[in-house]
Design a protein around this motif. Structure first.
Motif, short mmCIF file in Angstrom:
data_model
loop_
_atom_site.label_atom_id
_atom_site.label_comp_id
_atom_site.label_asym_id
_atom_site.label_seq_id
_atom_site.Cartn_x
_atom_site.Cartn_y
_atom_site.Cartn_z
N THR A 133 0.84 -1.21 0.00
CA THR A 133 0.00 0.00 0.00
C THR A 133 0.86 1.25 0.00
O THR A 133 0.61 2.20 -0.77
CB THR A 133 -0.93 0.00 1.23
N GLY A 134 1.88 1.27 0.85
CA GLY A 134 2.76 2.44 0.91
C GLY A 134 3.49 2.70 -0.39
O GLY A 134 3.74 3.86 -0.75
N ALA A 135 3.83 1.62 -1.11
CA ALA A 135 4.60 1.78 -2.34
C ALA A 135 3.73 2.09 -3.55
O ALA A 135 4.18 2.80 -4.47
CB ALA A 135 5.41 0.51 -2.60
N THR A 136 2.50 1.58 -3.58
CA THR A 136 1.69 1.68 -4.80
C THR A 136 0.57 2.70 -4.72
O THR A 136 0.15 3.23 -5.77
CB THR A 136 1.08 0.31 -5.14
N ALA A 137 0.04 2.98 -3.52
CA ALA A 137 -1.12 3.87 -3.42
C ALA A 137 -0.86 5.25 -4.03
O ALA A 137 -1.74 5.78 -4.74
CB ALA A 137 -1.56 4.00 -1.96
N ALA A 147 -7.72 12.29 -6.29
CA ALA A 147 -7.15 10.94 -6.32
C ALA A 147 -5.75 10.93 -5.73
O ALA A 147 -5.39 10.01 -4.98
CB ALA A 147 -7.15 10.41 -7.76
N THR A 148 -4.94 11.93 -6.07
CA THR A 148 -3.59 11.99 -5.50
C THR A 148 -3.65 12.17 -3.99
O THR A 148 -2.88 11.54 -3.24
CB THR A 148 -2.80 13.16 -6.14
N ALA A 149 -4.54 13.04 -3.53
CA ALA A 149 -4.66 13.27 -2.09
C ALA A 149 -5.08 12.00 -1.36
O ALA A 149 -4.50 11.64 -0.32
CB ALA A 149 -5.68 14.38 -1.82
N ILE A 150 -6.06 11.28 -1.89
CA ILE A 150 -6.51 10.04 -1.26
C ILE A 150 -5.41 8.99 -1.29
O ILE A 150 -5.23 8.21 -0.35
CB ILE A 150 -7.78 9.51 -1.94
N GLY A 151 -4.62 8.97 -2.37
CA GLY A 151 -3.50 8.04 -2.45
C GLY A 151 -2.50 8.28 -1.34
O GLY A 151 -1.99 7.33 -0.72
N LEU A 152 -2.20 9.55 -1.07
CA LEU A 152 -1.28 9.87 0.03
C LEU A 152 -1.89 9.54 1.38
O LEU A 152 -1.18 9.07 2.29
CB LEU A 152 -0.90 11.35 -0.04
N VAL A 153 -3.18 9.78 1.52
CA VAL A 153 -3.86 9.45 2.78
C VAL A 153 -3.78 7.95 3.06
O VAL A 153 -3.63 7.52 4.22
CB VAL A 153 -5.32 9.91 2.74
N ALA A 154 -3.85 7.13 2.02
CA ALA A 154 -3.74 5.68 2.20
C ALA A 154 -2.30 5.25 2.43
O ALA A 154 -2.03 4.34 3.23
CB ALA A 154 -4.32 4.97 0.97
N ALA A 155 -1.35 5.90 1.75
CA ALA A 155 0.04 5.43 1.77
C ALA A 155 0.78 5.82 3.05
O ALA A 155 1.55 5.01 3.59
CB ALA A 155 0.79 5.98 0.56
N ILE A 156 0.59 7.05 3.52
CA ILE A 156 1.40 7.54 4.65
C ILE A 156 1.21 6.69 5.92
O ILE A 156 2.20 6.26 6.53
CB ILE A 156 1.11 9.03 4.90
N PRO A 157 -0.03 6.42 6.37
CA PRO A 157 -0.17 5.56 7.56
C PRO A 157 0.38 4.16 7.34
O PRO A 157 0.94 3.55 8.27
CB PRO A 157 -1.69 5.53 7.80
N ALA A 158 0.25 3.63 6.11
CA ALA A 158 0.75 2.29 5.83
C ALA A 158 2.27 2.22 5.97
O ALA A 158 2.82 1.28 6.57
CB ALA A 158 0.33 1.85 4.43
N VAL A 159 2.97 3.23 5.43
CA VAL A 159 4.43 3.26 5.54
C VAL A 159 4.87 3.43 6.99
O VAL A 159 5.79 2.74 7.46
CB VAL A 159 5.01 4.40 4.67
N MET A 160 4.22 4.32 7.71
CA MET A 160 4.56 4.54 9.12
C MET A 160 4.31 3.28 9.94
O MET A 160 5.13 2.90 10.78
CB MET A 160 3.77 5.72 9.67
N GLY A 161 3.18 2.63 9.69
CA GLY A 161 2.87 1.40 10.41
C GLY A 161 3.86 0.29 10.09
O GLY A 161 4.33 -0.42 10.99
N TYR A 162 4.21 0.16 8.81
CA TYR A 162 5.17 -0.88 8.41
C TYR A 162 6.52 -0.68 9.10
O TYR A 162 7.09 -1.62 9.67
CB TYR A 162 5.35 -0.85 6.89
N ASN A 163 7.04 0.55 9.09
CA ASN A 163 8.33 0.82 9.72
C ASN A 163 8.28 0.59 11.23
O ASN A 163 9.22 0.05 11.83
CB ASN A 163 8.78 2.25 9.42
N HIS A 164 7.17 0.99 11.85
CA HIS A 164 7.02 0.81 13.29
C HIS A 164 7.04 -0.67 13.66
O HIS A 164 7.76 -1.09 14.58
CB HIS A 164 5.72 1.46 13.76
N PHE A 165 6.26 -1.46 12.94
CA PHE A 165 6.16 -2.88 13.28
C PHE A 165 7.43 -3.64 12.93
O PHE A 165 7.79 -4.59 13.63
CB PHE A 165 4.94 -3.50 12.60
N GLN A 166 8.13 -3.23 11.89
CA GLN A 166 9.40 -3.86 11.57
C GLN A 166 10.39 -3.66 12.71
O GLN A 166 11.13 -4.59 13.08
CB GLN A 166 9.98 -3.27 10.27
#
Length: 224
Positions: free
Chosen positions: A133-137, A177-196
């Motif tokens: 999600t973080g990479a493609t959204a 569409a770009t704004a919604i893409g960032l809204v989906a991607a930013i929490p996903a990237v932050m969550g992924y890094n946190h859990f890693q």
């Protein structure tokens, strides 16, 4: 909402896809928060109990108290392998001696490595969706924006006017569409890094526990 309703079919599909990414990502984030919190809390309590206990069988009988800890899985596998080895040498003069050859302590080490791999796989489950999600959204949102802009220019050509009043609504709709893409991607990237990071800490704890478990076996059970 009015702007969303006036977007084209392709942009609407893109927005629905991004909404799916966002909802699933947040579900995974909340699930992993609970899972990692339970794992850390149970592991801390299990280690405290482990070092206070005097016997492996006493520890084994209390594992249900720490069911969310990955360390209990390692202990179960290691202790189970130790019991199998002890059963094989019961006919010897000292049944508490475990052979240090290929069929002895190395079997316990392999069981611990296997359990560690299983627990790492369980802890990392669903994280690939966050990474995806973080990479493609953002690019999915960008596609929707480009398509929306193409549609907006087509409408401009049909109307024969390039004034701001004509251009602005279509461009604004496309940029959603770009704004919604960032809204989906930013929490996903932050969550992924946190859990890693949190999972790396748990992996380190599992490696340390495996080493200590083998040291105890070699000191107290293995023949020299």
């Amino acid at each position: 909402m009015g702007m969303l309703a006036s977007t084209g079919l392709v942009v609407k599909l893109v927005l629905l896809l991004l909404l799916y990414f966002s909802v699933v990502s947040w579900g995974i984030i909340f699930y992993k928060l609970l899972q990692v919190y339970r794992a850390n809390s149970a592991s801390e309590r299990f280690l405290e109990f482990f070092w206070k206990a005097k016997r492996f069988d006493a520890i084994n009988s209390q594992l249900d108290r720490f069911e969310h800890s990955p360390l209990t899985v390692l202990f179960q596998e290691g202790y189970g392998e130790l019991r199998k080895l002890q059963e094989k040498v019961e006919e010897k003069a000292d049944p508490n001696i475990v052979s240090t050859d290929l069929g002895g302590v190395e079997n316990i080490a392999r069981a611990l490595r296997r359990a560690t791999t299983i627990e790492i796989t369980r802890l990392e489950k669903y994280l690939t969706f966050l990474a995806t999600t973080g990479a493609t959204a953002p690019f999915v949102g960008l596609f929707g924006t480009v398509w929306g802009i193409m549609t907006a220019f087509e409408k401009i050509g049909q109307s024969g006017s390039a004034s701001l009043a004509v251009v602005a609504p279509g461009i604004a709709e496309a940029l959603i569409a770009t704004a919604i893409g960032l809204v989906a991607a930013i929490p996903a990237v932050m969550g992924y890094n946190h859990f890693q990071h949190k999972i790396k800490v748990l992996i380190s704890e599992m490696d340390s526990f495996s080493t200590e478990f083998l040291n105890i076996v070699q000191r107290n059970f293995a023949g020299r």
